[in-house]
Design a protein around this motif. Sequence first.
Motif, PDB file in Angstrom:
ATOM      1  N   ILE B  60     -62.371  -9.300 -23.814  1.00  0.00           N
ATOM      2  CA  ILE B  60     -61.719  -8.653 -24.955  1.00  0.00           C
ATOM      3  C   ILE B  60     -60.255  -9.071 -24.974  1.00  0.00           C
ATOM      4  CG2 ILE B  60     -61.182  -6.469 -26.101  1.00  0.00           C
ATOM      5  CD1 ILE B  60     -63.452  -5.164 -24.454  1.00  0.00           C
ATOM      6  N   ALA B  61     -59.881  -9.768 -26.032  1.00  0.00           N
ATOM      7  CA  ALA B  61     -58.477 -10.151 -26.243  1.00  0.00           C
ATOM      8  C   ALA B  61     -57.978  -9.281 -27.385  1.00  0.00           C
ATOM      9  CB  ALA B  61     -58.386 -11.632 -26.601  1.00  0.00           C
ATOM     10  N   SER B  62     -57.083  -8.359 -27.058  1.00  0.00           N
ATOM     11  CA  SER B  62     -56.810  -7.251 -27.972  1.00  0.00           C
ATOM     12  C   SER B  62     -55.366  -7.177 -28.459  1.00  0.00           C
ATOM     13  CB  SER B  62     -57.156  -5.928 -27.263  1.00  0.00           C
ATOM     14  OG  SER B  62     -56.902  -4.822 -28.098  1.00  0.00           O
ATOM     15  N   PHE B  63     -55.205  -6.638 -29.644  1.00  0.00           N
ATOM     16  CA  PHE B  63     -53.874  -6.206 -30.077  1.00  0.00           C
ATOM     17  C   PHE B  63     -53.417  -5.085 -29.145  1.00  0.00           C
ATOM     18  CE2 PHE B  63     -54.506  -2.061 -32.264  1.00  0.00           C
ATOM     19  CZ  PHE B  63     -55.872  -2.020 -32.365  1.00  0.00           C
ATOM     20  N   GLY B  64     -52.127  -4.838 -29.093  1.00  0.00           N
ATOM     21  CA  GLY B  64     -51.622  -3.893 -28.101  1.00  0.00           C
ATOM     22  C   GLY B  64     -50.660  -2.916 -28.717  1.00  0.00           C
ATOM     23  N   PRO B  65     -49.864  -2.305 -27.856  1.00  0.00           N
ATOM     24  CA  PRO B  65     -49.775  -2.544 -26.417  1.00  0.00           C
ATOM     25  C   PRO B  65     -50.976  -2.006 -25.647  1.00  0.00           C
ATOM     26  CG  PRO B  65     -48.196  -0.839 -27.102  1.00  0.00           C
ATOM     27  CD  PRO B  65     -48.835  -1.382 -28.349  1.00  0.00           C
ATOM     28  N   LEU B  66     -51.204  -2.619 -24.478  1.00  0.00           N
ATOM     29  CA  LEU B  66     -52.369  -2.324 -23.648  1.00  0.00           C
ATOM     30  C   LEU B  66     -51.940  -1.862 -22.268  1.00  0.00           C
ATOM     31  CD1 LEU B  66     -54.350  -5.637 -24.339  1.00  0.00           C
ATOM     32  CD2 LEU B  66     -54.461  -3.496 -25.640  1.00  0.00           C
ATOM     33  N   SER B  72     -54.250   1.719 -12.747  1.00  0.00           N
ATOM     34  CA  SER B  72     -53.894   2.862 -13.606  1.00  0.00           C
ATOM     35  C   SER B  72     -55.145   3.572 -14.097  1.00  0.00           C
ATOM     36  CB  SER B  72     -53.082   2.354 -14.797  1.00  0.00           C
ATOM     37  OG  SER B  72     -53.112   3.289 -15.870  1.00  0.00           O
ATOM     38  N   PRO B  73     -55.109   4.903 -14.219  1.00  0.00           N
ATOM     39  CA  PRO B  73     -56.263   5.614 -14.813  1.00  0.00           C
ATOM     40  C   PRO B  73     -56.491   5.205 -16.260  1.00  0.00           C
ATOM     41  CG  PRO B  73     -54.487   7.147 -14.192  1.00  0.00           C
ATOM     42  CD  PRO B  73     -54.039   5.794 -13.773  1.00  0.00           C
ATOM     43  N   ALA B  74     -55.453   4.681 -16.921  1.00  0.00           N
ATOM     44  CA  ALA B  74     -55.587   4.280 -18.321  1.00  0.00           C
ATOM     45  C   ALA B  74     -55.816   2.773 -18.466  1.00  0.00           C
ATOM     46  CB  ALA B  74     -54.362   4.708 -19.115  1.00  0.00           C
ATOM     47  N   TYR B  75     -56.220   2.119 -17.352  1.00  0.00           N
ATOM     48  CA  TYR B  75     -56.517   0.679 -17.445  1.00  0.00           C
ATOM     49  C   TYR B  75     -57.577   0.448 -18.518  1.00  0.00           C
ATOM     50  CZ  TYR B  75     -58.567  -3.857 -16.728  1.00  0.00           C
ATOM     51  OH  TYR B  75     -59.039  -5.121 -16.956  1.00  0.00           O
ATOM     52  N   GLY B  76     -57.349  -0.560 -19.336  1.00  0.00           N
ATOM     53  CA  GLY B  76     -58.334  -0.911 -20.341  1.00  0.00           C
ATOM     54  C   GLY B  76     -58.193  -0.140 -21.637  1.00  0.00           C
ATOM     55  N   HIS B  77     -57.156   0.702 -21.704  1.00  0.00           N
ATOM     56  CA  HIS B  77     -56.903   1.476 -22.921  1.00  0.00           C
ATOM     57  C   HIS B  77     -55.853   0.770 -23.777  1.00  0.00           C
ATOM     58  CE1 HIS B  77     -58.362   5.649 -21.407  1.00  0.00           C
ATOM     59  NE2 HIS B  77     -58.820   4.721 -20.585  1.00  0.00           N
ATOM     60  N   ILE B  78     -55.960   0.951 -25.074  1.00  0.00           N
ATOM     61  CA  ILE B  78     -54.840   0.655 -25.957  1.00  0.00           C
ATOM     62  C   ILE B  78     -53.863   1.807 -25.794  1.00  0.00           C
ATOM     63  CG2 ILE B  78     -54.167   0.503 -28.387  1.00  0.00           C
ATOM     64  CD1 ILE B  78     -56.703  -1.073 -28.886  1.00  0.00           C
ATOM     65  N   SER B  79     -52.580   1.501 -25.645  1.00  0.00           N
ATOM     66  CA  SER B  79     -51.655   2.612 -25.375  1.00  0.00           C
ATOM     67  C   SER B  79     -51.013   3.129 -26.666  1.00  0.00           C
ATOM     68  CB  SER B  79     -50.646   2.247 -24.272  1.00  0.00           C
ATOM     69  OG  SER B  79     -50.198   0.927 -24.347  1.00  0.00           O
ATOM     70  N   SER B  80     -49.759   2.804 -26.908  1.00  0.00           N
ATOM     71  CA  SER B  80     -49.013   3.560 -27.923  1.00  0.00           C
ATOM     72  C   SER B  80     -48.989   2.912 -29.309  1.00  0.00           C
ATOM     73  CB  SER B  80     -47.575   3.722 -27.436  1.00  0.00           C
ATOM     74  OG  SER B  80     -47.017   2.434 -27.235  1.00  0.00           O
TER      75      SER B  80
END
Lengths: 301, 301
Positions: B60-66, B72-80
């Motif tokens: 998965i090549a994703s728009f971010g931020p990632l 991190s517990p939020a690894y693999g999440h899109i953040s803000s």
Amino acid sequence: MGTLFGGIEAGGTNFVCAIGSGPDDIRQETEYSTTTPEETLGRAIDFFRSEDADLAAIGIASFGPLDLDISSPAYGHISSTPKPGWAGTDIVGRVGQALGLPVGFDTDVNGAALGEYRWGAARGLDTFVYLTVGTGIGGGGMVAGRLMHGLVHPEMGHIRVPHDRAADPFPGICPFHGDCLEGLACGPALEARWEQSPESLPGDHAAWPLEAHYLALALVNFICTLSPQRIILGGGVMKEPRLLPMIRERVQELLNGYVQAPEIMEEIEDFIVPPALGDHAGVLGAIALAARAAENQARQA
Amino acid sequence: MGTLFGGIEAGGTNFVCAIGSGPDDIRQETEYSTTTPEETLGRAIDFFRSEDADLAAIGIASFGPLDLDISSPAYGHISSTPKPGWAGTDIVGRVGQALGLPVGFDTDVNGAALGEYRWGAARGLDTFVYLTVGTGIGGGGMVAGRLMHGLVHPEMGHIRVPHDRAADPFPGICPFHGDCLEGLACGPALEARWEQSPESLPGDHAAWPLEAHYLALALVNFICTLSPQRIILGGGVMKEPRLLPMIRERVQELLNGYVQAPEIMEEIEDFIVPPALGDHAGVLGAIALAARAAENQARQA
């Protein structure tokens, strides 16, 4: 094999040579002016020979630009420096052959970065920037645990930053670029702009908010380009104690909440920091390069 | 284990999903608009399930931020992201659990960089930059063979560059920074400044030398910061054929001989280059991330 290392901090103005194993163990040290390559490297070689220590390796943290490409015939040479007599000097070959030891070699700033990584402000990190603001401005550091190299090596002092000529008509002093970062914000630029030495500028002088602004612009660019876990700011200009807090504040203002990391938003005192190794950072960087060269050799043996 | 990979190019506007093993072997492909996370990721999962291919991994090549920090517990999440509904989406968890496959995950630009490294314009290099100039400006790449991560990941579009408001009074469109690089030089900035779409601007329009100037300033900063062995310039704005030669010329002018590498001084056509993977670069980047995830798993097994 010895457990001691020789470090050469090869500066354009002074050389520092030391024998030791880390910040709590520097056994001998000597400092002298940089003259011709023959004389200056000869003095370093004589120092290590005369001390008769059982050295495992030599590290050289040098002014540049340098050829750091291990596959290049000019590896270990100083390349195109304007410093008279030094362009093309085979600094690694000359020192390594004379002493019969493996040589670790890198830029002065990458050496300092490695020293901070082993013993100082970058312990436990793998991606960070070390920037020195003094006679010039130079930067190095690590990305994913590797010292930053590439086509050549970073020349972070020469990035371009916004320069509002209405607010600051000073044209900059870089002979190549005029108002690049170094041209606007190195020690001699401060001296030329304000007609007094940076050390003599009082802490409430208008020089410092302007200096903080330029350095903060540069740090914002390094943050956006590299996403470092920390930035270490050293060099003579940083000795003004009001400068570092002003830089931190200005970096936050300029980023304006865009990089939502608590390290930047909430804990910037731990994100933009002074070097931990103080006045010995340069030669300790060279000793760190030596230690790494010895480890690499042991791994290959 | 299969020898095919699934790639998801997760863009803010469109998703592209493909199955294949490289640029000469893309077997199925689908593209659709990005709506809610539920629907958009659901369509991707359905696509890979329905094709019934024997996949080794998903990339998965994703728009971010990632969040790319594996610890991190939020690894693999899109953040803000300001994109409605997407902030906090666990994109890796949702796709990986639904398909029961290892997932390689990185930014869209690091994905594209990895694709160019495996199959395209960065083969044989270990330190390079991939910059895309389109709806936004984003950058990634490798340093010493590692994709660029760090505190978060690079946000190269948001560096500050000199902006002469007398020559170009346009204030920039970045909601965070105004006239950062993206604010001055992304596609929507061109459209706002010249009141016509970049595609409709003729090749001899004054827009292009100004665009080349801003992008060259940015490239000079990346060169001085990272010392890349090559810079790959992609994205919709780069489709104007006169732009790339203007950027090369302006980079040489701005560096003014300071970085004395023949790659820059003499062979800049091979130093600043377009992507080799063309329109498939995005989803091939995702497939490259999948291939790497499968290799990493095989190594650990």
